[in-house]
Design an enzyme around this catalytic site. Structure first.
Site, PDB file in Angstrom:
ATOM      1  N   GLY A  22       0.831  -1.207   0.000  1.00 31.47           N
ATOM      2  CA  GLY A  22       0.000   0.000   0.000  1.00 31.47           C
ATOM      3  C   GLY A  22       0.861   1.250   0.000  1.00 31.47           C
ATOM      4  O   GLY A  22       0.433   2.320   0.436  1.00 31.47           O
ATOM      5  N   SER A 149      -6.321  -0.304  13.242  1.00 35.14           N
ATOM      6  CA  SER A 149      -7.155   0.899  13.259  1.00 35.14           C
ATOM      7  C   SER A 149      -7.852   0.972  14.609  1.00 35.14           C
ATOM      8  O   SER A 149      -8.109  -0.066  15.231  1.00 35.14           O
ATOM      9  CB  SER A 149      -8.209   0.827  12.143  1.00 35.14           C
ATOM     10  N   TYR A 163     -15.012  -3.520   7.876  1.00 38.36           N
ATOM     11  CA  TYR A 163     -13.685  -2.916   8.055  1.00 38.36           C
ATOM     12  C   TYR A 163     -13.196  -3.125   9.492  1.00 38.36           C
ATOM     13  O   TYR A 163     -12.056  -3.553   9.723  1.00 38.36           O
ATOM     14  CB  TYR A 163     -13.771  -1.423   7.721  1.00 38.36           C
ATOM     15  N   LYS A 167      -9.944  -5.290  10.907  1.00 44.17           N
ATOM     16  CA  LYS A 167      -8.845  -4.696  11.675  1.00 44.17           C
ATOM     17  C   LYS A 167      -8.706  -5.366  13.046  1.00 44.17           C
ATOM     18  O   LYS A 167      -7.587  -5.456  13.573  1.00 44.17           O
ATOM     19  CB  LYS A 167      -9.047  -3.184  11.806  1.00 44.17           C
TER      20      LYS A 167
HETATM   21  N1  LIG Z   1      -6.655   6.973   6.772  1.00 41.06           N
HETATM   22  C1  LIG Z   1      -7.148   6.591   7.943  1.00 41.06           C
HETATM   23  O1  LIG Z   1      -7.920   7.315   8.579  1.00 41.06           O
HETATM   24  C2  LIG Z   1      -6.770   5.248   8.538  1.00 41.06           C
HETATM   25  C3  LIG Z   1      -7.087   5.035   9.893  1.00 41.06           C
HETATM   26  C4  LIG Z   1      -6.755   3.809  10.454  1.00 41.06           C
HETATM   27  C5  LIG Z   1      -6.136   2.838   9.703  1.00 41.06           C
HETATM   28  N2  LIG Z   1      -5.852   3.079   8.393  1.00 41.06           N
HETATM   29  C6  LIG Z   1      -5.224   2.012   7.656  1.00 41.06           C
HETATM   30  O2  LIG Z   1      -3.986   2.450   7.150  1.00 41.06           O
HETATM   31  C7  LIG Z   1      -3.699   1.792   5.926  1.00 41.06           C
HETATM   32  C8  LIG Z   1      -3.403   2.816   4.853  1.00 41.06           C
HETATM   33  O3  LIG Z   1      -4.560   3.638   4.720  1.00 41.06           O
HETATM   34  P1  LIG Z   1      -4.520   4.995   3.881  1.00 41.06           P
HETATM   35  O4  LIG Z   1      -5.348   5.964   4.620  1.00 41.06           O
HETATM   36  O5  LIG Z   1      -3.137   5.322   3.511  1.00 41.06           O
HETATM   37  O6  LIG Z   1      -5.352   4.544   2.614  1.00 41.06           O
HETATM   38  P2  LIG Z   1      -5.183   4.971   1.074  1.00 41.06           P
HETATM   39  O7  LIG Z   1      -6.473   4.583   0.456  1.00 41.06           O
HETATM   40  O8  LIG Z   1      -4.704   6.366   0.960  1.00 41.06           O
HETATM   41  O9  LIG Z   1      -4.007   3.997   0.571  1.00 41.06           O
HETATM   42  C9  LIG Z   1      -4.182   2.615   0.567  1.00 41.06           C
HETATM   43  C10 LIG Z   1      -3.251   2.017  -0.469  1.00 41.06           C
HETATM   44  O10 LIG Z   1      -3.452   0.595  -0.464  1.00 41.06           O
HETATM   45  C11 LIG Z   1      -3.490   0.159  -1.827  1.00 41.06           C
HETATM   46  N3  LIG Z   1      -4.241  -1.087  -1.948  1.00 41.06           N
HETATM   47  C12 LIG Z   1      -5.571  -1.270  -1.843  1.00 41.06           C
HETATM   48  N4  LIG Z   1      -5.890  -2.560  -2.095  1.00 41.06           N
HETATM   49  C13 LIG Z   1      -4.716  -3.212  -2.335  1.00 41.06           C
HETATM   50  C14 LIG Z   1      -4.401  -4.545  -2.667  1.00 41.06           C
HETATM   51  N5  LIG Z   1      -5.362  -5.473  -2.801  1.00 41.06           N
HETATM   52  N6  LIG Z   1      -3.102  -4.863  -2.832  1.00 41.06           N
HETATM   53  C15 LIG Z   1      -2.125  -3.917  -2.730  1.00 41.06           C
HETATM   54  N7  LIG Z   1      -2.383  -2.625  -2.457  1.00 41.06           N
HETATM   55  C16 LIG Z   1      -3.666  -2.278  -2.254  1.00 41.06           C
HETATM   56  C17 LIG Z   1      -4.162   1.302  -2.567  1.00 41.06           C
HETATM   57  O11 LIG Z   1      -3.914   1.237  -3.962  1.00 41.06           O
HETATM   58  C18 LIG Z   1      -3.547   2.521  -1.887  1.00 41.06           C
HETATM   59  O12 LIG Z   1      -2.346   2.914  -2.533  1.00 41.06           O
HETATM   60  C19 LIG Z   1      -4.907   0.924   5.614  1.00 41.06           C
HETATM   61  O13 LIG Z   1      -4.666  -0.401   6.057  1.00 41.06           O
HETATM   62  C20 LIG Z   1      -5.996   1.564   6.437  1.00 41.06           C
HETATM   63  O14 LIG Z   1      -7.033   0.663   6.754  1.00 41.06           O
HETATM   64  C21 LIG Z   1      -6.137   4.263   7.794  1.00 41.06           C
END
Ligand SMILES: NC(=O)c1ccc[n+]([C@@H]2O[C@H](COP(=O)([O-])OP(=O)(O)OC[C@H]3O[C@@H](n4cnc5c(N)ncnc54)[C@H](O)[C@@H]3O)[C@@H](O)[C@H]2O)c1
Length: 256
Positions: A22, A149, A163, A167
């Site tokens: 990611g 998360s 979701y 998590k």
């Molecule tokens: N943004 C938030 O508020 C938040 C809060 C808690 C946890 N998270 C977690 O942090 C992590 C990153 O989140 P983010 O906010 O950067 O999200 P984002 O959507 O900005 O980035 C996620 C990335 O994962 C990639 N991705 C999705 N499916 C995939 C797959 N099957 N194989 C490979 N890559 C894949 C996407 O292309 C993207 O580049 C995630 O696991 C998310 O659940 C985010």
């Protein structure tokens, strides 16, 4: 290019190879940038990156190598590790940040959508963690960090049961892997961010964003760099003896 001396703390990951799934954007990209800035060779693997015979620098992050992976697909994960190990012989740091977020009330969640969220967030973390541990176990060294998360601790606050459950699974898988890996001195931890300013939260309605911010004592969403700094600590030698920890990065939203 970082010209700091190898003795300086900001080059602490020189000679280390790091994989960040990611890693093309959001939190994953911030982690990739933070590790690269401290000297690591970083592979950002993402489903959004075009398949290529060789790893190429990311156009928007030239110091980082990009590779395509779909973390939910076992063959794709195996191929990614084969490519990395073929080129670098070992991977020292593995961060699973690939994830998808969906909002729907439980009656609205189709079985297919439930399965998709589980496949990317939980199965993907398992597949990547399994392959990372296999080769780290042999070398009796390595660091693994998973992205959990706050939702995985509290349940989904904004209609996101699938979701949140995925998590919670990431949290429990992290602890299970930490137990198995500890005798090999491979440590395994997770970070549990609250709402963070990325594309994932940019799509939330103004009302949901305002309600979420109001629930954070710090008063604002995290920046991706806030989460990245916590990951940098967990993969550093300063966290050598720290394993099975779920580190909150949430501005005080959840304290446990
Ligand atoms: N943004 C938030 O508020 C938040 C809060 C808690 C946890 N998270 C977690 O942090 C992590 C990153 O989140 P983010 O906010 O950067 O999200 P984002 O959507 O900005 O980035 C996620 C990335 O994962 C990639 N991705 C999705 N499916 C995939 C797959 N099957 N194989 C490979 N890559 C894949 C996407 O292309 C993207 O580049 C995630 O696991 C998310 O659940 C985010």
């Amino acid at each position: 290019m970082n010209n700091a001396s190898p003795d300086m703390p900001d080059m602490e990951f020189q000679h280390k190879v790091a994989l960040v799934t990611g890693g093309a954007k959001g939190i994953g990209l911030a982690i990739a940038n933070a590790l690269a800035a401290r000297g690591a060779t970083v592979i950002a693997a993402d489903v959004s990156i075009a398949a290529s015979a060789d790893m190429q620098s990311l156009p928007h992050a030239p110091g980082i190598l990009g590779a395509r992976v779909d973390v939910s697909d076992e063959a794709s994960v195996l191929a990614l590790f084969a490519t990395i190990l073929d080129r670098f012989a070992a991977v020292d740091i593995v961060v699973s940040s690939a994830g998808i977020f969906r909002t729907a009330t439980i009656p609205e969640i189709s079985a297919a959508e439930w399965d998709r969220v589980m496949a990317v967030n939980l199965r993907g973390t398992f597949l990547v963690g399994r392959e990372a541990f296999k080769q780290m176990r042999e070398r009796r060294a390595g660091r693994i960090v998973n992205l959990a998360s706050t939702a995985g601790k509290t349940g989904g606050a904004t209609a996101q049961a699938h979701y949140a459950a995925s998590k919670a699974g990431v949290i429990c898988f992290t602890k299970s892997l930490a137990r198995e890996a500890a005798p090999y001195h491979v440590n395994v931890n997770a970070v549990a961010p609250g709402p963070t300013e990325t594309d994932l939260t940019a799509s939330w309605s103004p009302a949901v964003r305002a309600a979420s911010a109001a629930a954070i004592p710090w008063g604002e969403f995290a920046q991706p760099q806030d989460v990245a700094e916590a990951v940098v600590f967990l993969v550093s030698d300063r966290a050598r003896y720290l394993t099975g920890e779920i580190l909150d990065v949430n501005g005080g939203m959840v304290m446990d």
